[in-house]
Design an enzyme around this catalytic site. Structure first.
Site, PDB file in Angstrom:
ATOM      1  CB  SER A  44      -0.952   0.016   1.196  1.00  0.00           C
ATOM      2  OG  SER A  44      -0.240   0.178   2.401  1.00  0.00           O
ATOM      3  CG  HIS A  88      -1.479   4.316   4.295  1.00  0.00           C
ATOM      4  ND1 HIS A  88      -2.728   4.028   4.807  1.00  0.00           N
ATOM      5  CD2 HIS A  88      -0.944   3.112   3.955  1.00  0.00           C
ATOM      6  CE1 HIS A  88      -2.945   2.736   4.761  1.00  0.00           C
ATOM      7  NE2 HIS A  88      -1.872   2.150   4.257  1.00  0.00           N
TER       8      HIS A  88
END
Length: 339
Positions: A242, A300
């Site tokens: 991610s 992230h």
């Protein structure tokens, strides 16, 4: 099973999925990355040194160890990023060189011997768009690493090299963990996102720059995770793609801020990509400030910020100014020899 967001970019472009699912009582995923809690239960006897620090519990020694570990991670991030982009420039130069001088070379003899299934495979591969050619090898590596996770004898090695933690003292997991998925749902989700991102990202960046950008986004996101975990004292390892995907997401949303997104199954609700990246980063920033441990919000943020940085400044001032390296390679290699 909780879904964080389930998005697609436009109707004919690419889709973006970030899921957050609880797979087992003490194994969590964040964004597409997974954080493994209660690490000692999984590591086995051979991994004892991973969770027990060798230094005494003195505050100054701990601070010194953390500082050294972070400097190692920072040095690895900078060196890996620079080396990756230089390698991408060399790859691009070789590719252009081959195409430019195709008239001087003959591949007829080689093609004559490629018959049967090899010829069919060559035709199939040549027919694929560039985005698919980038996606397939990356997906294959992710699937291979997932299979290795399923083999109990390899699990201590997988935890050591394919899960990212500042306590490990090893830098290579910062890269290898971006190809690592512990659960099947985790793998499918991230590969679905990557498959839908690849066509537009490769079209904008080119395959060489895309690969360098993807790998660097993963390493930068891992370094961001190191900084955050060292600051608040988290030792739980994490893994997943991610961070790299958020890099691509940040780049595309900045490149195309007016591109419309909609939530899958609720297609009537649409919003612009510029709003989507702001909302995603806002949630991750709040997660860092509130010290939420369910997701690796720092990874992230690191990936998204690098993607925005590359679109705003890096592409124009680093990649587009690679001419000196190309000229050096041309002088070093000289004109190709005709056959």
């Amino acid at each position: 099973m909780a879904f964080r967001s389930f998005l697609h970019l436009g109707d004919n472009m690419c889709k973006c999925v970030f899921t957050t699912v609880q797979l087992k009582p003490k194994i969590y995923t964040f964004g597409g990355c997974k954080q493994i809690r209660n690490f000692n239960r999984f590591k086995g006897k051979t991994m004892t040194s991973f969770s027990k620090p060798s230094l005494v519990n003195d505050a100054s020694n701990k601070h010194s160890a953390h500082t050294i570990s972070l400097w190692k991670s920072f040095t690895f991030t900078v060196m890996f990023s620079g080396t990756t982009f230089i390698a991408a420039i060399i790859w691009e130069y070789k590719h252009v060189r081959e195409k430019t001088y195709n008239v001087l070379r003959s591949y007829k003899q080689l093609r004559i011997h490629r018959t049967g299934w090899r010829r069919k495979m060559q035709k199939w591969w040549s027919s694929l768009p560039e985005g698919e050619k980038m996606f397939i090898p990356i997906c294959f590596l992710n699937v291979l690493v997932y299979i290795l996770w399923r083999i109990p004898a390899y699990r201590p090695t997988m935890y050591k090299y394919f899960s990212n933690s500042p306590a490990s003292g090893n830098c290579w997991p910062m890269l290898l963990s971006t190809f690592s998925h512990y659960s099947l749902l985790h793998l499918i989700t991230n590969m679905y996102v990557l498959h839908n991102f690849c066509p537009i990202a490769v079209t904008v960046l080119g395959r060489e720059q895309f690969l360098a950008f993807y790998l660097t986004s993963g390493v930068v996101s891992s370094f961001s995770s190191h900084l955050y975990k060292a600051a608040i004292g988290i030792k739980d390892p994490s893994l997943g793609a991610s961070g790299a995907l958020m890099g691509i997401f940040g780049f595309l949303c900045t490149q195309f801020p007016n591109m419309y997104l909609s939530i899958v199954f609720i297609s009537a609700l649409k919003f612009q990509s510029g709003t989507a990246i702001k909302a995603a980063m806002g949630i991750d920033m709040l997660g860092c400030l509130c010290r939420w441990k369910l997701f690796d919000h720092a990874a992230h943020l690191g990936g998204a910020l690098f993607g925005i940085f590359w679109q705003v400044w890096g592409n124009a001032n680093i990649w587009q100014k690679r001419e000196p390296i190309v000229l050096f390679l041309h002088k070093l290699c000289g004109p190709p020899k005709s056959h």
